[in-house]
Design an enzyme around this catalytic site. Structure first.
Site, PDB file in Angstrom:
ATOM      1  N   LYS A 211      53.933  41.424  33.269  1.00 54.12           N
ATOM      2  CA  LYS A 211      55.120  42.107  33.607  1.00 54.12           C
ATOM      3  C   LYS A 211      56.270  41.368  32.928  1.00 54.12           C
ATOM      4  O   LYS A 211      56.092  40.179  32.721  1.00 54.12           O
ATOM      5  CB  LYS A 211      55.462  42.240  35.036  1.00 54.12           C
ATOM      6  CG  LYS A 211      54.733  43.391  35.588  1.00 54.12           C
ATOM      7  CD  LYS A 211      54.988  43.422  37.343  1.00 54.12           C
ATOM      8  CE  LYS A 211      54.179  44.439  37.892  1.00 54.12           C
ATOM      9  NZ  LYS A 211      54.134  45.917  37.697  1.00 54.12           N
ATOM     10  N   ARG A 286      45.159  50.916  41.558  1.00 54.73           N
ATOM     11  CA  ARG A 286      44.256  51.880  41.420  1.00 54.73           C
ATOM     12  C   ARG A 286      42.597  51.642  41.432  1.00 54.73           C
ATOM     13  O   ARG A 286      41.864  52.069  41.823  1.00 54.73           O
ATOM     14  CB  ARG A 286      44.399  53.149  40.446  1.00 54.73           C
ATOM     15  CG  ARG A 286      44.207  52.423  39.002  1.00 54.73           C
ATOM     16  CD  ARG A 286      44.957  53.324  37.949  1.00 54.73           C
ATOM     17  NE  ARG A 286      46.389  53.248  38.002  1.00 54.73           N
ATOM     18  CZ  ARG A 286      47.184  53.639  37.209  1.00 54.73           C
ATOM     19  NH1 ARG A 286      46.941  54.639  36.372  1.00 54.73           N
ATOM     20  NH2 ARG A 286      48.560  53.718  37.277  1.00 54.73           N
TER      21      ARG A 286
END
Ligand code: BES
Ligand code: MN
Ligand code: ZN
Length: 431
Positions: A211, A286
């Site tokens: 990130k 996920r």
């Protein structure tokens, strides 16, 4: 003269008059739940550090109590030699209301404290809060409420085939864990069996698909989902609700290191029914949810399966700060969740599990493409749906309202625990 929402303040406008060591705080609030919660929160804020307060507001007592508890909270401050809330709430509150009922007050306090428990855990810094630390927090809840607890360490996860957790947690010196908590009250024969799953990423660097610096700072709260479901089962047990509940907390740190999983890896979540081509290691949530959802479907036989996660920046951009995204193919469950959300002051907005977009998560080299980079919140939800079998399932993406930029209304700066009170409401409604 009849009261209209247009000639009453929205809730939370405060004027304080000081006379010696006494303060008279005047709060404007329309007498409905939403405005009263905010009004009471504003009063609690104006009264921080006070030893005593006498509250006389007109309207539902539960909303007043929730507002007072939530508004009187500040994120903990980690000063030297100090590990304490940043401000001290009013020590003793007397509510003047002839209709006030002891049980209603108690229930409202339990609900508000569930939010505070979730916030406290989510705000803890990630050098303290690794998966093992979260396990200890879950053990504390289990022992104070008499819940059964099962913990998988990294070896047990490998033996059982939890490929998502092992992939995501592989880069961290703090190995992944899975926690299962079971609440089985007596006399719950008619209530549905609910399994709650909460994303538990104790820090999200993004992994190899790292990130940018700015977006990473807030990622200590990426285990909010786990904190919320832990707080909910704690509250359910505290209230003695007659509904069987199991909580699953898939816990991992998404690190950038030699052992990290890579884009192009093929990973097999629990149950072995689907393989996943990793296309962005920052879509780690996920992967750990796939493990826990598949475990719930294949081993637990839940009547209702609900997950809560700070899952996508896309959900946050779509709905911003004051609504969470809700995905489900089950209209009845959607209705119940929306109602519970409104009642708790934590509304959900339904987004579509659009079948036309299902092909976006097709992969040329595996059963599923983990992160196709299109329709972000929706493709994430479609991905999760692959792991829930035929269960009645709903997915709550709280990436937007999961954090607050300032101390305002019912919120405190940092993690909000958004969803804890709504889920508690839902479970109360199912008993
Ligand atoms: N934890 C983030 C989602 C998030 C973003 C929560 C901002 C709160 C605020 C999640 O793991 C993530 O990184 N999602 C990616 C998915 C993408 C790589 C497909 C995202 O949303 O950018
Ligand atoms: Mn991520
Ligand atoms: Zn994340």
């Amino acid at each position: 003269m009849s009261a209209s929402p247009f000639d009453w303040p929205e809730g939370g406008e405060v004027r304080a008059l000081v006379a010696g060591d006494r303060r008279v705080v005047l709060v404007g609030a329309h007498p409905d739940d939403r405005a009263l919660r905010r009004g009471a929160a504003a009063a609690a804020r104006a009264l921080l550090h006070a030893e005593q307060a006498i509250i006389a507001l007109a309207g539902p007592v539960s909303a007043q109590v929730e507002g007072l508890v939530l508004g009187g909270y500040r994120s903990q401050h980690f000063g030297r030699g100090e590990f304490a809330p940043g401000a001290t709430p009013v020590a003793v509150v007397t509510i003047v209301d002839p209709a006030a009922d002891e049980e209603v007050v108690e229930r409202a306090q339990v609900a508000a404290r569930a939010s505070l428990l979730a916030r406290g855990l989510a705000n803890a810094p990630s050098n303290l809060k690794n998966p093992a630390w979260m396990v200890e927090r879950a053990q504390a809840v289990a022992s104070r409420r008499g819940l059964e607890i099962t913990v998988w360490d990294e070896e047990a996860l490998a033996v059982a085939g939890f490929g998502g957790l092992l992939a995501v947690g592989g880069g961290s010196v703090s190995p992944p864990r899975l926690v299962r908590l079971d609440y089985r009250p007596e006399g719950a024969s008619d209530a549905p069996f609910v399994v709650l799953v909460g994303k538990g990423i104790t820090f999200d660097t993004g992994g190899i698909s790292v990130k940018p610096a700015d977006g990473m700072v807030s990622m200590r709260t990426d285990m909010s989902g786990s904190a919320i479901v832990l707080a909910v089962i704690d509250a359910v047990a505290a209230l003695g609700l007659t509904i069987p509940v199991t909580v699953l907390m898939p816990l991992a740190e998404n690190s950038f290191a030699e052992g990290s999983y890579r884009p192009s890896d093929i990973v097999t979540p629990y149950g072995g029914k689907r393989t996943v081509e990793i296309t962005n290691t920052d879509a780690e949530g996920r992967m750990v949810l796939a493990d826990a959802l598949a475990y719930a479907d294949l081993e637990l036989e839940p009547d209702l399966l609900i997950d809560v996660a700070t899952l996508t920046g896309a959900a946050r951009i779509a709905l911003a700060r004051s609504m969470a995204a809700l995905f489900s193919d089950d209209d009845e469950l959607v209705g119940a969740l929306r109602e519970a959300g409104v009642a708790a002051g934590e509304p959900f907005w339904r987004l579509p599990l659009h079948d036309d977009y299902r092909s976006m998560i097709d992969s040329a080299v595996a059963d599923l493409d983990q992160a196709p980079g299109k329709a972000g919140a929706i493709t994430a939800a479609l991905f999760l749906r692959e792991f829930v079998g035929e269960r009645r399932w709903a997915h709550l993406d709280v990436a937007g309202p999961g954090r607050s930029d300032d101390d305002t209304g019912l919120l405190s700066k940092g993690a909000t625990g958004y969803g804890a009170r709504a889920l508690l409401r839902l479970l109360e409604g199912l008993t």
